[in-house]
Design a protein around this motif. Sequence first.
Motif, PDB file in Angstrom:
ATOM      1  N   ARG B 100      17.381  22.493  29.708  1.00  0.00           N
ATOM      2  CA  ARG B 100      16.749  22.540  31.030  1.00  0.00           C
ATOM      3  C   ARG B 100      15.481  21.689  31.153  1.00  0.00           C
ATOM      4  O   ARG B 100      15.331  20.959  32.122  1.00  0.00           O
ATOM      5  CB  ARG B 100      16.473  23.995  31.420  1.00  0.00           C
ATOM      6  CG  ARG B 100      16.041  24.168  32.871  1.00  0.00           C
ATOM      7  CD  ARG B 100      17.183  23.879  33.814  1.00  0.00           C
ATOM      8  NE  ARG B 100      16.759  23.897  35.215  1.00  0.00           N
ATOM      9  CZ  ARG B 100      16.418  22.818  35.907  1.00  0.00           C
ATOM     10  NH1 ARG B 100      16.419  21.629  35.343  1.00  0.00           N
ATOM     11  NH2 ARG B 100      16.072  22.903  37.184  1.00  0.00           N
ATOM     12  N   PRO B 101      14.507  21.793  30.199  1.00  0.00           N
ATOM     13  CA  PRO B 101      13.302  20.982  30.379  1.00  0.00           C
ATOM     14  C   PRO B 101      13.547  19.482  30.175  1.00  0.00           C
ATOM     15  O   PRO B 101      12.759  18.665  30.622  1.00  0.00           O
ATOM     16  CB  PRO B 101      12.329  21.495  29.301  1.00  0.00           C
ATOM     17  CG  PRO B 101      13.017  22.581  28.598  1.00  0.00           C
ATOM     18  CD  PRO B 101      14.426  22.653  29.017  1.00  0.00           C
ATOM     19  N   LEU B 102      14.651  19.132  29.484  1.00  0.00           N
ATOM     20  CA  LEU B 102      14.890  17.721  29.149  1.00  0.00           C
ATOM     21  C   LEU B 102      15.650  16.994  30.250  1.00  0.00           C
ATOM     22  O   LEU B 102      15.323  15.847  30.588  1.00  0.00           O
ATOM     23  CB  LEU B 102      15.698  17.614  27.843  1.00  0.00           C
ATOM     24  CG  LEU B 102      15.038  18.113  26.571  1.00  0.00           C
ATOM     25  CD1 LEU B 102      16.022  18.024  25.419  1.00  0.00           C
ATOM     26  CD2 LEU B 102      13.798  17.289  26.251  1.00  0.00           C
ATOM     27  N   SER B 103      16.690  17.616  30.774  1.00  0.00           N
ATOM     28  CA  SER B 103      17.575  16.885  31.673  1.00  0.00           C
ATOM     29  C   SER B 103      18.145  17.778  32.763  1.00  0.00           C
ATOM     30  O   SER B 103      18.815  18.767  32.478  1.00  0.00           O
ATOM     31  CB  SER B 103      18.708  16.259  30.844  1.00  0.00           C
ATOM     32  OG  SER B 103      19.778  15.902  31.686  1.00  0.00           O
ATOM     33  N   GLY B 104      17.866  17.424  34.005  1.00  0.00           N
ATOM     34  CA  GLY B 104      18.376  18.185  35.145  1.00  0.00           C
ATOM     35  C   GLY B 104      19.888  18.092  35.253  1.00  0.00           C
ATOM     36  O   GLY B 104      20.591  19.099  35.363  1.00  0.00           O
ATOM     37  N   SER B 105      20.417  16.847  35.180  1.00  0.00           N
ATOM     38  CA  SER B 105      21.863  16.679  35.335  1.00  0.00           C
ATOM     39  C   SER B 105      22.595  17.264  34.129  1.00  0.00           C
ATOM     40  O   SER B 105      23.668  17.861  34.268  1.00  0.00           O
ATOM     41  CB  SER B 105      22.214  15.207  35.511  1.00  0.00           C
ATOM     42  OG  SER B 105      21.744  14.459  34.413  1.00  0.00           O
ATOM     43  N   GLY B 106      22.009  17.110  32.932  1.00  0.00           N
ATOM     44  CA  GLY B 106      22.619  17.639  31.711  1.00  0.00           C
ATOM     45  C   GLY B 106      22.745  19.154  31.761  1.00  0.00           C
ATOM     46  O   GLY B 106      23.797  19.718  31.461  1.00  0.00           O
ATOM     47  N   SER B 107      21.653  19.831  32.175  1.00  0.00           N
ATOM     48  CA  SER B 107      21.702  21.292  32.201  1.00  0.00           C
ATOM     49  C   SER B 107      22.585  21.783  33.340  1.00  0.00           C
ATOM     50  O   SER B 107      23.275  22.789  33.199  1.00  0.00           O
ATOM     51  CB  SER B 107      20.289  21.882  32.301  1.00  0.00           C
ATOM     52  OG  SER B 107      19.577  21.316  33.366  1.00  0.00           O
ATOM     53  N   LEU B 108      22.609  21.067  34.453  1.00  0.00           N
ATOM     54  CA  LEU B 108      23.486  21.473  35.554  1.00  0.00           C
ATOM     55  C   LEU B 108      24.948  21.363  35.130  1.00  0.00           C
ATOM     56  O   LEU B 108      25.771  22.228  35.467  1.00  0.00           O
ATOM     57  CB  LEU B 108      23.234  20.620  36.804  1.00  0.00           C
ATOM     58  CG  LEU B 108      24.011  21.055  38.052  1.00  0.00           C
ATOM     59  CD1 LEU B 108      23.599  22.459  38.483  1.00  0.00           C
ATOM     60  CD2 LEU B 108      23.819  20.082  39.201  1.00  0.00           C
ATOM     61  N   GLY B 109      25.265  20.329  34.358  1.00  0.00           N
ATOM     62  CA  GLY B 109      26.613  20.167  33.824  1.00  0.00           C
ATOM     63  C   GLY B 109      27.005  21.358  32.957  1.00  0.00           C
ATOM     64  O   GLY B 109      28.100  21.910  33.093  1.00  0.00           O
TER      65      GLY B 109
END
Lengths: 212, 180
Positions: B100-109
Amino acid sequence: MLNYVWITLMLVAIVVGAINGKLPEVTNAAFEMAQVSVNIAFGLIGIMALWLGILKIAENSGLNKILARAIKPVSRRLFPDIPPDHPAISAILLNLSANWLGLSNAATPFGLKAMEELQQLNDKKEVASNSMVTFLALNTAAITLIPATILGVRISLKSTNPAEIIGTTIFAGICATTIAVTAAKILEKLPIFKKDLLPEGDVASTNTDAGE
Amino acid sequence: MATVFGEIVKTISDYAIPVIILVIICYGVFKKISLYEAFVDGAKGGFEVAIKIIPFLVAILVAIGMFRASGAMAYLISAISPLTDLVGLPAEALPVALMRPLSGSGSLGLVTEIMKTHGPDSFIGRLVSTMYGSTETTFYVLAVYFGSVGIKKTRHAVPAGLLADAAGLIGALLICKLVF
């Protein structure tokens, strides 16, 4: 601090990538994200111009001073370094309100305007001021009344009650905000985070290990 | 109850931007300032701010992109999971918390994937939804906001931001266990 996070991410990525045999993917990710960064920045130009224009009207008419005065009792405690009717306060208020409502297109321009105003009050232009860190902690922990993105995903996956997570999201947001303010206020007093604020002469001897 | 609340809040958010602009323009007219000139004068700064953040964004997003592509996340997860098992965080939710703190699109995926597998109305589906909604992409925000004014020494911003993220994630776990 960001310096060490950055070094760690880069070194771990290359070493672990080599062990996993994923170096081509690592290289591709580097090039791809460099391009993504530019796309994000370019995508901001229009929306930044729009809101900076609107905010200039509020500044010239004196509306932002009225806004700032309205939240003086809170802002005085959170941001003791900022004069109570400074334009930074109204920009911060607008940014946090936009965040609460999930208006991400307005939140970033308001936030960057707030940073610009805070920078004018900052003595050392390359070092974050206490007010800047408190503001960013509040910003990244923001309570969201409408988590629009996640509601969209839940609706598309045919949840029977997509909005049931709004209450829990607000509660978790309040936890995050409380800790954000507390952490920012306590950490700013610690010697390791204070020393970058000292005048140049005093810093010279400790500058090589700054941030850790 | 939550749906009614959701409707009210949605209405507010639909009206918020037009109302903000309306109030600012009306007050400007009332104060008899030159609105068009003020707008154009302010808007000039848009290009400069956007261009200024590019080097900071490239630095952060490239590092995070490389880290994700290397598969290092898997090692981090296995190192931390004994700790999070103790507090009762479901194993599938840990990658979301770390991403979550690193990547918005990554965590949403990840969140979308979990809800597809377990259903959006499962406990874990609700938990990861709450986790996603109550925290921010801290490193992206730090890069953009500090970058826009050329701040290089961020002092306690990273620890304060990460502590807030951790508090949000723990708060999400507690309230979801209580409510759902």
